[in-house]
Every structure is written in structure tokens, then in C-alpha cells.
Design a protein around this motif. Structure first.
Motif, PDB file in Angstrom:
ATOM      1  N   GLY A   1     -30.979   0.699 -29.782  1.00 46.62           N
ATOM      2  CA  GLY A   1     -29.775   0.296 -29.073  1.00 46.62           C
ATOM      3  C   GLY A   1     -29.074   1.501 -28.504  1.00 46.62           C
ATOM      4  O   GLY A   1     -29.493   2.647 -28.697  1.00 46.62           O
ATOM      5  N   ALA A   2     -27.987   1.270 -27.806  1.00 45.07           N
ATOM      6  CA  ALA A   2     -27.248   2.342 -27.170  1.00 45.07           C
ATOM      7  C   ALA A   2     -26.550   3.191 -28.225  1.00 45.07           C
ATOM      8  O   ALA A   2     -26.185   2.713 -29.289  1.00 45.07           O
ATOM      9  CB  ALA A   2     -26.223   1.749 -26.210  1.00 45.07           C
ATOM     10  N   GLY A   3     -26.369   4.448 -27.886  1.00 42.09           N
ATOM     11  CA  GLY A   3     -25.648   5.345 -28.774  1.00 42.09           C
ATOM     12  C   GLY A   3     -24.169   5.287 -28.491  1.00 42.09           C
ATOM     13  O   GLY A   3     -23.666   4.385 -27.817  1.00 42.09           O
ATOM     14  N   VAL A   4     -23.440   6.265 -28.985  1.00 38.68           N
ATOM     15  CA  VAL A   4     -22.007   6.379 -28.742  1.00 38.68           C
ATOM     16  C   VAL A   4     -21.809   6.850 -27.301  1.00 38.68           C
ATOM     17  O   VAL A   4     -22.471   7.796 -26.862  1.00 38.68           O
ATOM     18  CB  VAL A   4     -21.362   7.375 -29.719  1.00 38.68           C
ATOM     19  CG1 VAL A   4     -19.879   7.536 -29.428  1.00 38.68           C
ATOM     20  CG2 VAL A   4     -21.600   6.931 -31.161  1.00 38.68           C
ATOM     21  N   SER A   5     -20.930   6.179 -26.583  1.00 42.24           N
ATOM     22  CA  SER A   5     -20.648   6.621 -25.217  1.00 42.24           C
ATOM     23  C   SER A   5     -19.177   7.006 -25.094  1.00 42.24           C
ATOM     24  O   SER A   5     -18.318   6.449 -25.797  1.00 42.24           O
ATOM     25  CB  SER A   5     -21.006   5.544 -24.193  1.00 42.24           C
ATOM     26  OG  SER A   5     -20.226   4.381 -24.408  1.00 42.24           O
ATOM     27  N   GLN A   6     -18.913   7.961 -24.209  1.00 44.00           N
ATOM     28  CA  GLN A   6     -17.558   8.447 -23.991  1.00 44.00           C
ATOM     29  C   GLN A   6     -17.302   8.564 -22.499  1.00 44.00           C
ATOM     30  O   GLN A   6     -18.175   9.008 -21.749  1.00 44.00           O
ATOM     31  CB  GLN A   6     -17.345   9.811 -24.647  1.00 44.00           C
ATOM     32  CG  GLN A   6     -17.372   9.767 -26.156  1.00 44.00           C
ATOM     33  CD  GLN A   6     -17.032  11.105 -26.776  1.00 44.00           C
ATOM     34  OE1 GLN A   6     -17.865  11.745 -27.410  1.00 44.00           O
ATOM     35  NE2 GLN A   6     -15.789  11.546 -26.588  1.00 44.00           N
ATOM     36  N   THR A   7     -16.114   8.159 -22.110  1.00 38.60           N
ATOM     37  CA  THR A   7     -15.720   8.299 -20.702  1.00 38.60           C
ATOM     38  C   THR A   7     -14.296   8.814 -20.617  1.00 38.60           C
ATOM     39  O   THR A   7     -13.463   8.523 -21.482  1.00 38.60           O
ATOM     40  CB  THR A   7     -15.808   6.952 -19.969  1.00 38.60           C
ATOM     41  OG1 THR A   7     -15.024   5.983 -20.676  1.00 38.60           O
ATOM     42  CG2 THR A   7     -17.241   6.498 -19.824  1.00 38.60           C
ATOM     43  N   PRO A 106     -21.505  12.095 -26.290  1.00 34.32           N
ATOM     44  CA  PRO A 106     -21.715  13.300 -25.482  1.00 34.32           C
ATOM     45  C   PRO A 106     -20.448  14.126 -25.267  1.00 34.32           C
ATOM     46  O   PRO A 106     -20.516  15.263 -24.827  1.00 34.32           O
ATOM     47  CB  PRO A 106     -22.236  12.759 -24.152  1.00 34.32           C
ATOM     48  CG  PRO A 106     -21.692  11.369 -24.090  1.00 34.32           C
ATOM     49  CD  PRO A 106     -21.627  10.864 -25.495  1.00 34.32           C
ATOM     50  N   GLY A 107     -19.287  13.531 -25.579  1.00 33.21           N
ATOM     51  CA  GLY A 107     -18.033  14.263 -25.455  1.00 33.21           C
ATOM     52  C   GLY A 107     -17.391  14.121 -24.085  1.00 33.21           C
ATOM     53  O   GLY A 107     -18.036  13.767 -23.094  1.00 33.21           O
ATOM     54  N   THR A 108     -16.085  14.366 -24.066  1.00 32.39           N
ATOM     55  CA  THR A 108     -15.325  14.479 -22.819  1.00 32.39           C
ATOM     56  C   THR A 108     -14.793  15.901 -22.739  1.00 32.39           C
ATOM     57  O   THR A 108     -14.097  16.355 -23.651  1.00 32.39           O
ATOM     58  CB  THR A 108     -14.136  13.500 -22.774  1.00 32.39           C
ATOM     59  OG1 THR A 108     -14.608  12.168 -22.733  1.00 32.39           O
ATOM     60  CG2 THR A 108     -13.256  13.779 -21.553  1.00 32.39           C
TER      61      THR A 108
END
Lengths: 113, 111
Positions: A1-7, A106-108
């Protein structure tokens, strides 16, 4: 499944402005953490959510920083009256429970001019 | 609060040489985790150690937790260029699971 996402992945703002950073954790992960990483340093803990509640906010540097997780999933880190010293990479991590491995997004990268 | 000191800060090795990074605390630790961060990337979990004297291996990586649970080490045998990155130890809180990270050891491998 998808990992952690950041926007967003990058955010450039001017001193004194307000910013919001978003984190989408892995589905089903009840624990969510925010960290801040400056260049050449290890991640620095900011706040921990268990479900919807902030279980530990001892790492928030001052009252300009606030975070929410209203439905126990997505979280938003809010920074008011940004200062140049707030420039850093803001990392979000989630885990199945408080003591499991943490999966980082991935961080912001926040830059305050 | 709880702190961990990690040494060395940087390590340059020739491909094929071994590498070790150390993590030390003045207080007894409930557990310790190790993470790897590639240049431009985010931390990726490697292992968690909980028991006194515990030793765990992952291929060329060997992780140790001291008998007194105050120190830990990560040893890489015969480094490869893919091992390049920063290795962090992180102490897990016994109450909340928050992680306190060491300063990291940045590994450079010359081919």
C-alpha cells in the motif's frame, strides 16, 4: 500500500506569514508523529498523536506551533508568524502503535525568507 | 531529558572496509532503534533492540545493545557504495513512543 505522504514537498514563505503542512499517514496507523530536521542534525521530536488526541506535545518549540488530527488520520501542522529559524525539513511519521517502527514521509522543506 | 551521543560524526571508508557507529547514553534505555537516511531522503527503519545484550544481524549489518542498556552499536561488514548515508540511533520513550535521535553518523564509501 501507499506510504506516508506529505504536502507540499517544498514551501517558501516570508517571515511573519502563516503556513500549514499536511501529513497523510499509512492507513490504519493510529500513532502519528511530527519531527523537524535541520541540516546536519537528527530529527527533533515535535508532537505525537494517538488517534485524534495529542498525547505528547512537549517538543513544540513555542505557541506559534500547533497541530491537529481531527479524524484520527490526516494531520496538519500549523505555524503562525513564521520566523527564519523555522526553516527546516518537517517530517511526519506513523506507526501501528506507539512502540512499533515508525514509517517516515518524504518531508516538507520549509524555507522562511 | 534523555539524550544519546553518537560517534563518529563522519566516516569515510574504502569499499570493502568495515564500518562501526556507536550510540551512548548516561541513562538506561528502554529500547533503541536504528534508522538509515540516504542523501536527500527520509529516515528508514532498520531495527529495534529491546533486551540487554541483544545482538541482531541483517545480512552485512550487526546491531548490538549493551548489557547495561546504555549503549548500542551498528557494524557493517565489507561496505558497499549502497551503504552510503547517515545512520541514526534513536531512543524510544517508554511512555509515548516518541523517538529521541542521535546526531547521526554519515558514511561515505569510496569505490
Amino acid at each position: 500500500g501507499a506510504g506516508v505522504s506529505q504536502t507540499p514537498s517544498n514551501k517558501v514563505t516570508e517571515k511573519g506569514k502563516y503556513v500549514e503542512l499536511r501529513c497523510d499517514p499509512i492507513s490504519g496507523h493510529t500513532a502519528l508523529y511530527w519531527y523537524r530536521q535541520s541540516l546536519g542534525q537528527g530529527p527533533e521530536f515535535l508532537i505525537y498523536f494517538q488517534g485524534t488526541g495529542a498525547a505528547d506535545d512537549s517538543g513544540l518549540p513555542n505557541d506559534r506551533f500547533f497541530a491537529v488530527r481531527p479524524e484520527g488520520s490526516v494531520s496538519t501542522l500549523k505555524i503562525q508568524r513564521t520566523e527564519r529559524g523555522d526553516s527546516a525539513v518537517y517530517l511526519c511519521a506513523s506507526s501501528q502503535s506507539s512502540y512499533n517502527e515508525q514509517f517516515f514521509g518524504p518531508g516538507t522543506r520549509l524555507t522562511v525568507l | 531529558g534523555q539524550q544519546v551521543m553518537q560517534i563518529p560524526q563522519y566516516q569515510h571508508v574504502q569499499e570493502g572496509e568495515d564500518f562501526t557507529t556507536y550510540c551512548n547514553s548516561s541513562t538506561t534505555l528502554s529500547n533503541i532503534q536504528w534508522y538509515k537516511q540516504r542523501p536527500g531522503g527520509h529516515p528508514v527503519f532498520l531495527i529495534q533492540l529491546v533486551k540487554s545484550g541483544e545482538v541482531k544481524k541483517q545480512k552485512r549489518l550487526t546491531f548490538q545493545f549493551g548489557e547495561a542498556k546504555k549503549n548500542s552499536s551498528l557494524h557493517i561488514t565489507a561496505t558497499q557504495t549502497t551503504d552510503v548515508g547517515t545512520y541514526f540511533c534513536a531512543v524510544g520513550s517508554s511512555n509515548t513512543g516518541k523517538l529521541i535521535f542521535g546526531q547521526g553518523t554519515t558514511l561515505q564509501v569510496k569505490p
